[in-house]
Design a protein around this motif. Sequence first.
Motif, PDB file in Angstrom:
ATOM      1  N   LEU A 104      15.232  14.315  31.888  1.00  0.00           N
ATOM      2  CA  LEU A 104      15.599  13.043  31.282  1.00  0.00           C
ATOM      3  C   LEU A 104      14.467  12.559  30.378  1.00  0.00           C
ATOM      4  N   SER A 105      14.835  12.033  29.223  1.00  0.00           N
ATOM      5  CA  SER A 105      13.827  11.514  28.296  1.00  0.00           C
ATOM      6  C   SER A 105      13.368  10.117  28.689  1.00  0.00           C
ATOM      7  N   ASP A 106      14.122   9.429  29.555  1.00  0.00           N
ATOM      8  CA  ASP A 106      13.787   8.099  30.032  1.00  0.00           C
ATOM      9  C   ASP A 106      13.894   8.072  31.553  1.00  0.00           C
ATOM     10  N   GLN A 107      13.349   7.033  32.137  1.00  0.00           N
ATOM     11  CA  GLN A 107      13.422   6.876  33.580  1.00  0.00           C
ATOM     12  C   GLN A 107      14.810   6.392  33.977  1.00  0.00           C
ATOM     13  N   SER A 108      15.422   7.039  34.947  1.00  0.00           N
ATOM     14  CA  SER A 108      16.725   6.621  35.450  1.00  0.00           C
ATOM     15  C   SER A 108      16.554   5.717  36.656  1.00  0.00           C
ATOM     16  N   LEU A 109      17.363   4.652  36.712  1.00  0.00           N
ATOM     17  CA  LEU A 109      17.367   3.770  37.867  1.00  0.00           C
ATOM     18  C   LEU A 109      18.315   4.261  38.951  1.00  0.00           C
ATOM     19  N   LEU A 110      19.119   5.264  38.619  1.00  0.00           N
ATOM     20  CA  LEU A 110      20.181   5.699  39.533  1.00  0.00           C
ATOM     21  C   LEU A 110      20.002   7.124  40.040  1.00  0.00           C
ATOM     22  N   LEU A 111      19.334   7.980  39.289  1.00  0.00           N
ATOM     23  CA  LEU A 111      19.225   9.387  39.647  1.00  0.00           C
ATOM     24  C   LEU A 111      17.795   9.723  40.052  1.00  0.00           C
ATOM     25  N   ASP A 112      17.636  10.316  41.235  1.00  0.00           N
ATOM     26  CA  ASP A 112      16.314  10.795  41.648  1.00  0.00           C
ATOM     27  C   ASP A 112      16.234  12.304  41.422  1.00  0.00           C
ATOM     28  N   ASP A 113      15.130  12.912  41.813  1.00  0.00           N
ATOM     29  CA  ASP A 113      14.917  14.340  41.556  1.00  0.00           C
ATOM     30  C   ASP A 113      15.962  15.208  42.259  1.00  0.00           C
ATOM     31  N   GLN A 114      16.343  14.824  43.459  1.00  0.00           N
ATOM     32  CA  GLN A 114      17.355  15.588  44.193  1.00  0.00           C
ATOM     33  C   GLN A 114      18.699  15.543  43.478  1.00  0.00           C
ATOM     34  N   HIS A 115      19.075  14.363  42.993  1.00  0.00           N
ATOM     35  CA  HIS A 115      20.312  14.227  42.221  1.00  0.00           C
ATOM     36  C   HIS A 115      20.292  15.139  40.997  1.00  0.00           C
ATOM     37  N   LEU A 116      19.168  15.122  40.277  1.00  0.00           N
ATOM     38  CA  LEU A 116      19.053  15.896  39.046  1.00  0.00           C
ATOM     39  C   LEU A 116      19.135  17.390  39.304  1.00  0.00           C
ATOM     40  N   GLN A 117      18.547  17.844  40.401  1.00  0.00           N
ATOM     41  CA  GLN A 117      18.590  19.265  40.724  1.00  0.00           C
ATOM     42  C   GLN A 117      20.010  19.684  41.097  1.00  0.00           C
ATOM     43  N   GLU A 118      20.694  18.879  41.875  1.00  0.00           N
ATOM     44  CA  GLU A 118      22.048  19.233  42.289  1.00  0.00           C
ATOM     45  C   GLU A 118      23.022  19.188  41.115  1.00  0.00           C
ATOM     46  N   LEU A 119      22.870  18.224  40.235  1.00  0.00           N
ATOM     47  CA  LEU A 119      23.748  18.134  39.070  1.00  0.00           C
ATOM     48  C   LEU A 119      23.530  19.297  38.106  1.00  0.00           C
ATOM     49  N   ALA A 120      22.284  19.772  37.980  1.00  0.00           N
ATOM     50  CA  ALA A 120      21.970  20.850  37.039  1.00  0.00           C
ATOM     51  C   ALA A 120      22.789  22.097  37.308  1.00  0.00           C
ATOM     52  N   ALA A 121      23.074  22.370  38.582  1.00  0.00           N
ATOM     53  CA  ALA A 121      23.811  23.584  38.947  1.00  0.00           C
ATOM     54  C   ALA A 121      25.271  23.528  38.523  1.00  0.00           C
ATOM     55  N   HIS A 122      25.764  22.356  38.140  1.00  0.00           N
ATOM     56  CA  HIS A 122      27.176  22.214  37.778  1.00  0.00           C
ATOM     57  C   HIS A 122      27.387  21.992  36.281  1.00  0.00           C
ATOM     58  N   MET A 123      26.316  21.939  35.528  1.00  0.00           N
ATOM     59  CA  MET A 123      26.435  21.667  34.106  1.00  0.00           C
ATOM     60  C   MET A 123      26.847  22.914  33.321  1.00  0.00           C
ATOM     61  N   PRO A 124      27.656  22.748  32.280  1.00  0.00           N
ATOM     62  CA  PRO A 124      28.019  23.890  31.433  1.00  0.00           C
ATOM     63  C   PRO A 124      26.786  24.519  30.799  1.00  0.00           C
ATOM     64  N   ALA A 125      26.880  25.804  30.542  1.00  0.00           N
ATOM     65  CA  ALA A 125      25.737  26.538  29.992  1.00  0.00           C
ATOM     66  C   ALA A 125      25.280  25.963  28.657  1.00  0.00           C
ATOM     67  N   ARG A 126      26.189  25.405  27.877  1.00  0.00           N
ATOM     68  CA  ARG A 126      25.822  24.927  26.543  1.00  0.00           C
ATOM     69  C   ARG A 126      24.914  23.699  26.576  1.00  0.00           C
ATOM     70  N   THR A 127      24.755  23.076  27.739  1.00  0.00           N
ATOM     71  CA  THR A 127      23.868  21.921  27.850  1.00  0.00           C
ATOM     72  C   THR A 127      22.485  22.298  28.371  1.00  0.00           C
ATOM     73  N   GLN A 128      22.297  23.526  28.811  1.00  0.00           N
ATOM     74  CA  GLN A 128      21.038  23.930  29.429  1.00  0.00           C
ATOM     75  C   GLN A 128      19.932  24.060  28.390  1.00  0.00           C
ATOM     76  N   GLY A 129      18.757  23.630  28.757  1.00  0.00           N
ATOM     77  CA  GLY A 129      17.614  23.737  27.873  1.00  0.00           C
ATOM     78  C   GLY A 129      17.428  22.551  26.951  1.00  0.00           C
ATOM     79  N   TYR A 130      18.281  21.539  27.069  1.00  0.00           N
ATOM     80  CA  TYR A 130      18.187  20.358  26.224  1.00  0.00           C
ATOM     81  C   TYR A 130      17.841  19.131  27.054  1.00  0.00           C
ATOM     82  N   PRO A 131      17.087  18.189  26.505  1.00  0.00           N
ATOM     83  CA  PRO A 131      16.775  16.954  27.232  1.00  0.00           C
ATOM     84  C   PRO A 131      17.962  15.994  27.214  1.00  0.00           C
ATOM     85  N   TRP A 132      18.043  15.158  28.222  1.00  0.00           N
ATOM     86  CA  TRP A 132      19.078  14.129  28.313  1.00  0.00           C
ATOM     87  C   TRP A 132      18.485  12.783  27.918  1.00  0.00           C
ATOM     88  N   GLN A 133      19.149  12.106  27.002  1.00  0.00           N
ATOM     89  CA  GLN A 133      18.664  10.853  26.474  1.00  0.00           C
ATOM     90  C   GLN A 133      19.569   9.706  26.924  1.00  0.00           C
TER      91      GLN A 133
END
Length: 272
Positions: free
Chosen positions: A105-134
């Motif tokens: 994430l390019s900014d601090q999230s008030l809702l997502l912690d590191d565990q959330h981000l790791q679990e969500l990453a496994a479900h994201m389409p390949a075309r979004t991998q390697g890019y920052p989230w703004q």
Amino acid sequence: MGVAYSVGEVDHLFTFFVQWSPDIYTKGNKKHCQPRYLLGEKQQNHYLVVENKVAVMSKLLNNSVNPTAIITVKDSKCRLSLCGSEDSETEEPEYQEESDDVLVLSDQSLLLDDQHLQELAAHMPARTQGYPWQLVYSTAVHGSSLKTLYRNMAGLDSPVLLVIKDMHKKVFGAFSSDSFRVSKYCYGTGETFLFSFNPDLQAYRWSGENSYFVSGNLESLQIGGGGSGFALWLDSDLYRGASFSCPTFHNAPLSTQEDFIVQDLEVWTVGN
């Protein structure tokens, strides 16, 4: 590291694999009866990604095939356009089964912690991998207004991640293949999915029964449908919401209760 070959050379390469290592690539070995490669096509660019042993492969082919590029498997995924959702409107994309990556994430999230981000990453389409989230919209920053959400997303042509926390502190939301906008008809593709944390991630992918992915007007935003209610519904103030099971995703209600009050809401988009 991998080698990229044109589509016309794929058959030759596969034949070589069979002759070189028949114990691996013959029908008698069910586990490895196919070579590990990813075949992709984007406009006029055709390539084959072969994992590992680049130098060995080049020598053994005796220069009969001229590689057009050398790319990593991860780079090949990132070559898919972030705005190519219209090309596969009725196709359900492939997702990685396991991932050690975490959404950046390019900014601090008030809702997502590191565990959330790791679990969500496994479900994201390949075309979004390697890019920052703004962060494109947040009730904490921009106030509670669906009009402002639409305004902040005007001109965007990229996937978005909607994250909600209700008054019972439950976190849930949706990944949309398309940015949110006012539209007379439903839009989006089979990449769209729902999620909730209970506390572990529960993801609900497209069922294939209908294509009621996302629709929006100035009064509300709706995701999923075809049954007695929307999978996720938000009012014009982004204050009241509802979540019901629906045929689009065969989901359970995402929130603590079918009707809920929004405590905080964020929308993230992929940028390069």
